[in-house]
Design a protein around this motif. Structure first.
Motif, PDB file in Angstrom:
ATOM      1  N   VAL A 125      -0.348  -3.360 -13.795  1.00 29.72           N
ATOM      2  CA  VAL A 125      -0.331  -2.071 -14.232  1.00 29.72           C
ATOM      3  C   VAL A 125      -1.667  -1.819 -15.349  1.00 29.72           C
ATOM      4  O   VAL A 125      -2.508  -0.726 -15.186  1.00 29.72           O
ATOM      5  CB  VAL A 125       0.689  -1.532 -15.072  1.00 29.72           C
ATOM      6  CG1 VAL A 125       0.889  -0.511 -15.587  1.00 29.72           C
ATOM      7  CG2 VAL A 125       2.116  -1.670 -13.939  1.00 29.72           C
ATOM      8  N   LEU A 126      -1.889  -2.860 -16.225  1.00 28.55           N
ATOM      9  CA  LEU A 126      -3.018  -2.707 -17.197  1.00 28.55           C
ATOM     10  C   LEU A 126      -4.258  -2.697 -16.317  1.00 28.55           C
ATOM     11  O   LEU A 126      -5.308  -1.894 -16.693  1.00 28.55           O
ATOM     12  CB  LEU A 126      -2.801  -3.727 -18.055  1.00 28.55           C
ATOM     13  CG  LEU A 126      -1.610  -3.768 -19.014  1.00 28.55           C
ATOM     14  CD1 LEU A 126      -1.706  -4.985 -20.067  1.00 28.55           C
ATOM     15  CD2 LEU A 126      -1.931  -2.497 -19.868  1.00 28.55           C
ATOM     16  N   LEU A 127      -4.458  -3.587 -15.410  1.00 31.14           N
ATOM     17  CA  LEU A 127      -5.467  -3.633 -14.536  1.00 31.14           C
ATOM     18  C   LEU A 127      -6.017  -2.376 -13.859  1.00 31.14           C
ATOM     19  O   LEU A 127      -6.993  -1.897 -13.796  1.00 31.14           O
ATOM     20  CB  LEU A 127      -5.236  -4.804 -13.546  1.00 31.14           C
ATOM     21  CG  LEU A 127      -5.768  -6.273 -14.072  1.00 31.14           C
ATOM     22  CD1 LEU A 127      -5.566  -7.197 -12.932  1.00 31.14           C
ATOM     23  CD2 LEU A 127      -7.210  -6.353 -14.986  1.00 31.14           C
ATOM     24  N   LEU A 128      -4.885  -1.626 -13.394  1.00 32.17           N
ATOM     25  CA  LEU A 128      -4.994  -0.548 -12.833  1.00 32.17           C
ATOM     26  C   LEU A 128      -5.565   0.532 -13.787  1.00 32.17           C
ATOM     27  O   LEU A 128      -6.554   1.287 -13.440  1.00 32.17           O
ATOM     28  CB  LEU A 128      -3.518   0.144 -12.135  1.00 32.17           C
ATOM     29  CG  LEU A 128      -3.688   1.460 -11.613  1.00 32.17           C
ATOM     30  CD1 LEU A 128      -4.725   1.472 -10.392  1.00 32.17           C
ATOM     31  CD2 LEU A 128      -2.402   1.974 -11.263  1.00 32.17           C
ATOM     32  N   VAL A 180      -6.662   1.422  -5.283  1.00 34.18           N
ATOM     33  CA  VAL A 180      -5.717   1.646  -4.209  1.00 34.18           C
ATOM     34  C   VAL A 180      -4.885   0.455  -4.005  1.00 34.18           C
ATOM     35  O   VAL A 180      -3.543   0.631  -3.834  1.00 34.18           O
ATOM     36  CB  VAL A 180      -6.229   2.221  -3.126  1.00 34.18           C
ATOM     37  CG1 VAL A 180      -5.098   2.387  -2.001  1.00 34.18           C
ATOM     38  CG2 VAL A 180      -6.508   3.640  -3.313  1.00 34.18           C
ATOM     39  N   MET A 181      -5.595  -0.778  -4.012  1.00 34.65           N
ATOM     40  CA  MET A 181      -4.840  -1.973  -3.677  1.00 34.65           C
ATOM     41  C   MET A 181      -3.759  -2.310  -4.768  1.00 34.65           C
ATOM     42  O   MET A 181      -2.524  -2.785  -4.637  1.00 34.65           O
ATOM     43  CB  MET A 181      -5.571  -3.178  -3.550  1.00 34.65           C
ATOM     44  CG  MET A 181      -6.387  -2.983  -1.872  1.00 34.65           C
ATOM     45  SD  MET A 181      -5.409  -3.189  -0.827  1.00 34.65           S
ATOM     46  CE  MET A 181      -5.650  -1.575  -0.082  1.00 34.65           C
ATOM     47  N   LEU A 182      -4.404  -2.013  -6.128  1.00 36.46           N
ATOM     48  CA  LEU A 182      -3.440  -2.224  -7.383  1.00 36.46           C
ATOM     49  C   LEU A 182      -2.041  -1.217  -7.074  1.00 36.46           C
ATOM     50  O   LEU A 182      -1.070  -1.811  -7.591  1.00 36.46           O
ATOM     51  CB  LEU A 182      -4.442  -2.017  -8.510  1.00 36.46           C
ATOM     52  CG  LEU A 182      -5.036  -3.318  -8.936  1.00 36.46           C
ATOM     53  CD1 LEU A 182      -6.008  -2.881  -9.862  1.00 36.46           C
ATOM     54  CD2 LEU A 182      -4.207  -4.300  -9.312  1.00 36.46           C
ATOM     55  N   VAL A 183      -2.273  -0.124  -6.783  1.00 34.31           N
ATOM     56  CA  VAL A 183      -1.146   0.781  -6.597  1.00 34.31           C
ATOM     57  C   VAL A 183      -0.268   0.215  -5.797  1.00 34.31           C
ATOM     58  O   VAL A 183       1.117   0.115  -5.872  1.00 34.31           O
ATOM     59  CB  VAL A 183      -1.614   2.334  -6.592  1.00 34.31           C
ATOM     60  CG1 VAL A 183      -0.403   3.094  -5.794  1.00 34.31           C
ATOM     61  CG2 VAL A 183      -2.400   2.841  -7.427  1.00 34.31           C
ATOM     62  N   LEU A 184      -0.666  -0.242  -4.492  1.00 39.07           N
ATOM     63  CA  LEU A 184       0.382  -0.686  -3.507  1.00 39.07           C
ATOM     64  C   LEU A 184       0.741  -1.958  -4.099  1.00 39.07           C
ATOM     65  O   LEU A 184       2.115  -2.284  -3.706  1.00 39.07           O
ATOM     66  CB  LEU A 184      -0.458  -1.248  -2.440  1.00 39.07           C
ATOM     67  CG  LEU A 184      -1.090  -0.064  -1.305  1.00 39.07           C
ATOM     68  CD1 LEU A 184      -1.989  -0.447  -0.161  1.00 39.07           C
ATOM     69  CD2 LEU A 184       0.132   0.857  -0.906  1.00 39.07           C
ATOM     70  N   LEU A 185      -0.078  -2.935  -4.746  1.00 36.89           N
ATOM     71  CA  LEU A 185       0.749  -4.052  -5.558  1.00 36.89           C
ATOM     72  C   LEU A 185       1.914  -3.598  -6.427  1.00 36.89           C
ATOM     73  O   LEU A 185       3.196  -4.297  -6.236  1.00 36.89           O
ATOM     74  CB  LEU A 185      -0.061  -4.831  -6.159  1.00 36.89           C
ATOM     75  CG  LEU A 185      -0.954  -6.084  -5.743  1.00 36.89           C
ATOM     76  CD1 LEU A 185      -1.515  -6.780  -6.697  1.00 36.89           C
ATOM     77  CD2 LEU A 185       0.520  -6.996  -5.230  1.00 36.89           C
ATOM     78  N   VAL A 186       1.540  -2.647  -7.230  1.00 37.26           N
ATOM     79  CA  VAL A 186       2.838  -2.254  -8.201  1.00 37.26           C
ATOM     80  C   VAL A 186       3.770  -1.753  -7.330  1.00 37.26           C
ATOM     81  O   VAL A 186       5.359  -2.064  -7.688  1.00 37.26           O
ATOM     82  CB  VAL A 186       2.433  -1.340  -8.942  1.00 37.26           C
ATOM     83  CG1 VAL A 186       3.463  -0.828 -10.130  1.00 37.26           C
ATOM     84  CG2 VAL A 186       1.227  -2.109  -9.798  1.00 37.26           C
ATOM     85  N   LEU A 187       3.747  -1.018  -6.149  1.00 41.91           N
ATOM     86  CA  LEU A 187       4.754  -0.335  -5.526  1.00 41.91           C
ATOM     87  C   LEU A 187       5.499  -1.320  -4.784  1.00 41.91           C
ATOM     88  O   LEU A 187       6.929  -1.428  -4.881  1.00 41.91           O
ATOM     89  CB  LEU A 187       3.976   0.644  -4.469  1.00 41.91           C
ATOM     90  CG  LEU A 187       4.948   1.111  -3.442  1.00 41.91           C
ATOM     91  CD1 LEU A 187       6.028   2.363  -4.379  1.00 41.91           C
ATOM     92  CD2 LEU A 187       4.373   2.064  -2.392  1.00 41.91           C
ATOM     93  N   LEU A 188       4.817  -2.751  -4.311  1.00 45.04           N
ATOM     94  CA  LEU A 188       5.492  -3.681  -3.755  1.00 45.04           C
ATOM     95  C   LEU A 188       6.421  -4.270  -4.585  1.00 45.04           C
ATOM     96  O   LEU A 188       7.737  -4.528  -4.313  1.00 45.04           O
ATOM     97  CB  LEU A 188       4.551  -4.672  -3.020  1.00 45.04           C
ATOM     98  CG  LEU A 188       5.027  -5.778  -2.414  1.00 45.04           C
ATOM     99  CD1 LEU A 188       5.183  -4.905  -0.936  1.00 45.04           C
ATOM    100  CD2 LEU A 188       4.013  -6.893  -2.328  1.00 45.04           C
ATOM    101  N   SER A 189       5.980  -4.557  -5.792  1.00 48.71           N
ATOM    102  CA  SER A 189       6.753  -5.134  -6.918  1.00 48.71           C
ATOM    103  C   SER A 189       8.110  -4.436  -7.126  1.00 48.71           C
ATOM    104  O   SER A 189       9.236  -4.936  -7.321  1.00 48.71           O
ATOM    105  CB  SER A 189       5.956  -5.501  -7.955  1.00 48.71           C
ATOM    106  OG  SER A 189       4.805  -6.470  -7.794  1.00 48.71           O
ATOM    107  N   VAL A 190       7.854  -3.056  -7.429  1.00 47.59           N
ATOM    108  CA  VAL A 190       8.846  -2.290  -7.753  1.00 47.59           C
ATOM    109  C   VAL A 190       9.856  -2.214  -6.466  1.00 47.59           C
ATOM    110  O   VAL A 190      11.009  -2.226  -6.687  1.00 47.59           O
ATOM    111  CB  VAL A 190       8.436  -0.815  -8.176  1.00 47.59           C
ATOM    112  CG1 VAL A 190       9.457   0.127  -8.042  1.00 47.59           C
ATOM    113  CG2 VAL A 190       7.883  -0.648  -9.437  1.00 47.59           C
TER     114      VAL A 190
END
Lengths: 199, 193
Positions: A125-128, A180-190
């Motif tokens: 999230v911070l990296l995003l 965009v990949m970072l958003v998908l990563l956080v979505l995956l974790s959630v």
């Protein structure tokens, strides 16, 4: 509960011929079902690291010299916003490399350090935030260089330094892909947290 | 699950009161604060305007002519992006406040959607802060390599308003970041009970 029918059957010994092969058929499974979340996690992190690396390299090698009356050089170090872009994406690449290695290690040895892996989402999230702000800064400076601004008297630069502007545009596009990949990563974790799957 | 029973005219009734998730107060407060902060940031830059007479030297022999020039947020595309994104974030904060109060943790798909939208809003806000700060820095210091002159010595009041709006919006984006982090913490806490 499953052991009770066994105790009933073996003294009677009626269908005992069928039992042992059936019992011996499923061995203690060493292979676990593929955890798609963990694999997708590693793949996404690798993509983030790769795109951050590509952005930094493309922006650092963007240099162009134009022969006006005096040879003038255009480099990324001439603008504070572009320097911030390179610094921020380097930090993002470094941290995404660390988290990629951590996720890969957790994939190879499942269940080793689930607590640390669950903290990686904070880093994401911070990296995003950092990558998004760097993309916005570099994008706005490049846009002003592309279109110029007549109200404040800033002339457009990209008609003169075409190759430089193309490199900048490519680098910013790749960093947009990284965010965009970072958003998908956080979505995956959630999503995996909400499904109560132990990661 | 708490149950309470009482007698009403001889008939014993049992009411089961389910202890579901109550309102997450930090979520509610953060969303309200984010609404206020992004609204203030958009307004501070939106009403900023400054008219000045700029001396322009057309011909070296004649005295400089005073040309009226104005500084508005709509003159710079980065500021336009800033105002639009802050307005969208403000509207989203109100809508998500209403939805999360109505939801209160019942529909899980809706909760995940709200977390995702919070994340996207946070990224957009951070990018608008970065864009406006980069353009503001060029306006403040100029850039001699591309011969972009500084404008903040002439339009000082507008530059100060822009700096204030950017600082306020940075606070707003940090609030959205905290929203996402608290939602994660809540999911983590509910998972490992």
């Amino acid at each position: 509960m499953a052991s009770e029918p066994e105790k009933v059957v073996s003294p009677v010994e009626a269908p005992v011929a069928e039992r042992p092969p059936e019992k011996a058929a499923p061995p203690p499974s060493t292979t676990q079902p593929t955890d798609y979340f963990a694999v997708a996690d590693v793949v996404l992190r690798l993509l983030v690291f790769a795109s951050a690396l590509v952005s930094v390299v493309v922006m650092s090698t963007s240099k162009e010299t134009e022969m006006l009356p005096n040879p003038r050089l255009a480099k990324f170090t001439q603008s504070p916003a572009l320097i911030y872009f390179v610094a921020a994406l380097s930090v993002a690449g470094f941290f995404s490399l660390i988290t990629t290695l951590g996720s890969l290690y957790s994939l190879i040895k499942p269940g080793c350090c689930a607590k640390i892996i669950s903290h990686f989402i904070i880093i994401d999230v911070l990296l995003l935030g950092i990558v998004a702000s760097a993309t916005g800064a570099a994008g706005s400076v490049t846009y002003v260089g592309l279109k110029g601004n007549t109200y404040v008297g800033w002339r457009k630069v990209c008609t003169l330094y075409g190759k430089f502007c193309r490199y900048l545009g490519a680098s910013i596009g790749v960093s947009l892909f990284a965010s965009v990949m970072l958003v998908l990563l956080v979505l995956l974790s959630v999503y995996s947290l909400s499904k109560k799957i132990p990661k | 699950m708490e149950t309470e029973s009482y007698t009403n005219g001889g008939v014993a009734k049992e009411i089961g009161v389910a202890n579901t998730q109550t309102i997450r107060w930090n979520d509610f407060v953060l969303r309200f604060l984010a609404f206020v902060v992004t609204l203030v940031a958009a307004i501070v830059l939106g009403v900023g305007k400054q008219n000045e007479l700029v001396p322009v030297q057309l011909v070296p022999t004649l005295p400089p002519i005073n040309v009226p020039a104005s500084a508005k947020w709509s003159h710079m595309s980065a500021f336009v992006y800033f105002v639009i994104v802050n307005a969208i974030a403000c509207a989203y904060a109100v809508i998500s406040l209403v939805i999360s109060l109505a939801n209160r943790g019942k529909a899980k798909g809706l909760s995940i959607t709200i977390i995702l939208m919070d994340l996207i809003m946070m990224a957009l806000l951070y990018s608008s802060v970065g864009a406006s700060a980069a353009v503001g820095l060029i306006g403040y210091k100029g850039n001699t390599h591309v011969r972009w002159n500084k404008v903040c010595d002439v339009f000082g009041k507008f530059c100060r308003q822009a700096v204030a709006a950017i600082a306020i919006s940075l606070v707003g984006s940090i609030l959205f970041l905290l929203l996402v982090l608290f939602a994660m913490l809540n999911l983590h806490k509910n998972r490992c009970h």
